[in-house]
Design an enzyme around this catalytic site. Structure first.
Site, short mmCIF file in Angstrom:
data_model
loop_
_atom_site.label_atom_id
_atom_site.label_comp_id
_atom_site.label_asym_id
_atom_site.label_seq_id
_atom_site.Cartn_x
_atom_site.Cartn_y
_atom_site.Cartn_z
NE ARG A 143 -3.63 -2.19 2.83
CZ ARG A 143 -3.16 -3.45 3.34
NH1 ARG A 143 -2.04 -3.37 3.94
NH2 ARG A 143 -3.92 -4.33 3.62
CE LYS A 168 -7.95 -1.85 5.81
NZ LYS A 168 -8.48 -2.29 4.38
CG HIS A 243 -5.04 0.95 -3.87
ND1 HIS A 243 -4.32 0.60 -2.78
CD2 HIS A 243 -6.19 -0.08 -3.79
CE1 HIS A 243 -4.67 -0.22 -2.17
NE2 HIS A 243 -5.73 -0.83 -2.63
NE ARG A 246 -3.34 -3.99 -1.24
CZ ARG A 246 -2.53 -4.56 -0.29
NH1 ARG A 246 -1.27 -4.60 -0.25
NH2 ARG A 246 -3.04 -5.18 0.74
CG HIS A 277 -5.56 -8.85 1.62
ND1 HIS A 277 -5.62 -9.43 0.44
CD2 HIS A 277 -5.55 -7.52 1.37
CE1 HIS A 277 -5.60 -8.71 -0.42
NE2 HIS A 277 -5.76 -7.44 -0.25
CE1 TYR A 286 -6.62 -7.49 -6.22
CE2 TYR A 286 -6.81 -8.42 -4.23
CZ TYR A 286 -6.47 -7.23 -4.95
OH TYR A 286 -6.19 -6.10 -4.28
#
Length: 309
Positions: A143, A168, A243, A246, A277, A286
């Site tokens: 990120r 995160k 982004h 990514r 994640h 995805y």
């Protein structure tokens, strides 16, 4: 008697102590509290929560109402245990939700063009920063905030491992990089010192004032680089964002797995950990994000079903 504001502050403090950052969530909740104070309410009701949720700016996506109401609902659920008079808005009251838009998948030549546009920026350190940063994001799927949050001490040249401390929900993780990436980062480290010998921050990426490169300013510069590189959105798509690098990394990794016959389901948890994640569901998304990936998955399924008696 504890006020709604005090309850909200205690609630946010409790969740943040559990590791949640709650930046946007916290701002919305305190905005809700201000609204309740404005109308003189002493408790949360469904009608008040709906009135506040739909108070968004004119022309706002109705799905944003659901997001705002969700903030009020989660707080009301917490508050109900302390104040039984609290009403909890039903979860199906506003079913509209955001749909994740299909990301732009950067082709290799587009990434090269982006890095070339960055290298052509007028200010030498700025050019070095953005050409290196774009390359790093493309080959690691990090990120933006994680990359800009790297300190020099987080880069281990001997092992080729980056330590992400600003992940995160505050979760740290290690990101191994390819030797060529390690070498490129080492070159940046040396050139950085030549261009800006005085650093006021322990950051790896620093600006011309010696401070940490601000992640909030990166998307704006990236948009200019995207346009300079001549990268356009696909028909019906939105303009490519930084982004999407990514997304591109993640999808390229899975496409490679399918093409080489790798057990994708077994590898997905590893990819999820590498990307940082919070929930593997975020990685599974995805699988339906690119037609080419779906075609390969469908082909593997057909081959499997063909082997069944």
């Amino acid at each position: 008697m504890t006020s709604l504001r005090e309850h909200a502050e205690d609630y946010l403090a409790m969740r943040r102590n559990l590791g949640f950052t709650l930046e946007g969530h916290g701002r919305m909740l305190m905005n809700f509290i201000s609204y309740l104070e404005e109308v003189g309410a002493t408790t949360v009701t469904t009608d008040l929560a709906v009135a506040w949720a739909t108070r968004a700016a004119p022309g706002a996506n109705p799905a944003s109402w659901n997001k705002r109401l969700t903030v009020a609902r989660i707080f009301a659920r917490h508050l109900h245990a302390l104040e039984p008079a609290t009403e909890i808005p039903p979860p199906d009251l506003m079913p509209l939700r955001y749909r994740r838009i299909t990301p732009h998948l950067f082709a290799l030549d587009e990434i090269v063009a982006l890095m070339a546009a960055a290298a052509a920026l007028g200010q030498p350190l700025r050019a070095l920063n953005y050409s290196t940063l774009i390359g790093l994001l493309a080959v690691t799927g990090m990120r933006i905030g994680e990359a800009c949050g790297l300190d020099r001490a987080d880069v281990d040249w001997d092992t080729g491992v980056l330590t992400v401390r600003a992940g995160k929900l505050g979760k740290a993780r290690e990101v191994p990089v390819h030797p060529s990436t390690n070498e490129a980062l080492h070159r940046y480290d040396q050139q950085r010192d030549e261009l800006q010998p005085v650093a006021r921050s322990p950051a790896f990426f620093i600006n011309s004032r010696g401070n940490r490169l601000d992640a909030h300013h990166v998307p704006e510069t990236f948009a200019r680089l995207r346009d300079a590189a001549g990268i356009r959105p696909a028909a019906g798509g939105r303009k490519p964002r930084i982004h999407d690098l990514r997304h591109t990394f993640c999808l390229a990794t899975m496409l490679d797995w399918y093409r080489t016959g790798t057990d994708v389901q077994a590898q997905l948890p590893l990819l999820s950990t590498y990307l940082g994640h919070v929930d593997p569901v975020s990685t599974y998304w995805y699988l339906q994000a690119a037609p080419e990936l779906l075609a390969l998955a469908a082909g593997r399924l057909d081959a499997f079903l063909g082997d069944l008696p």
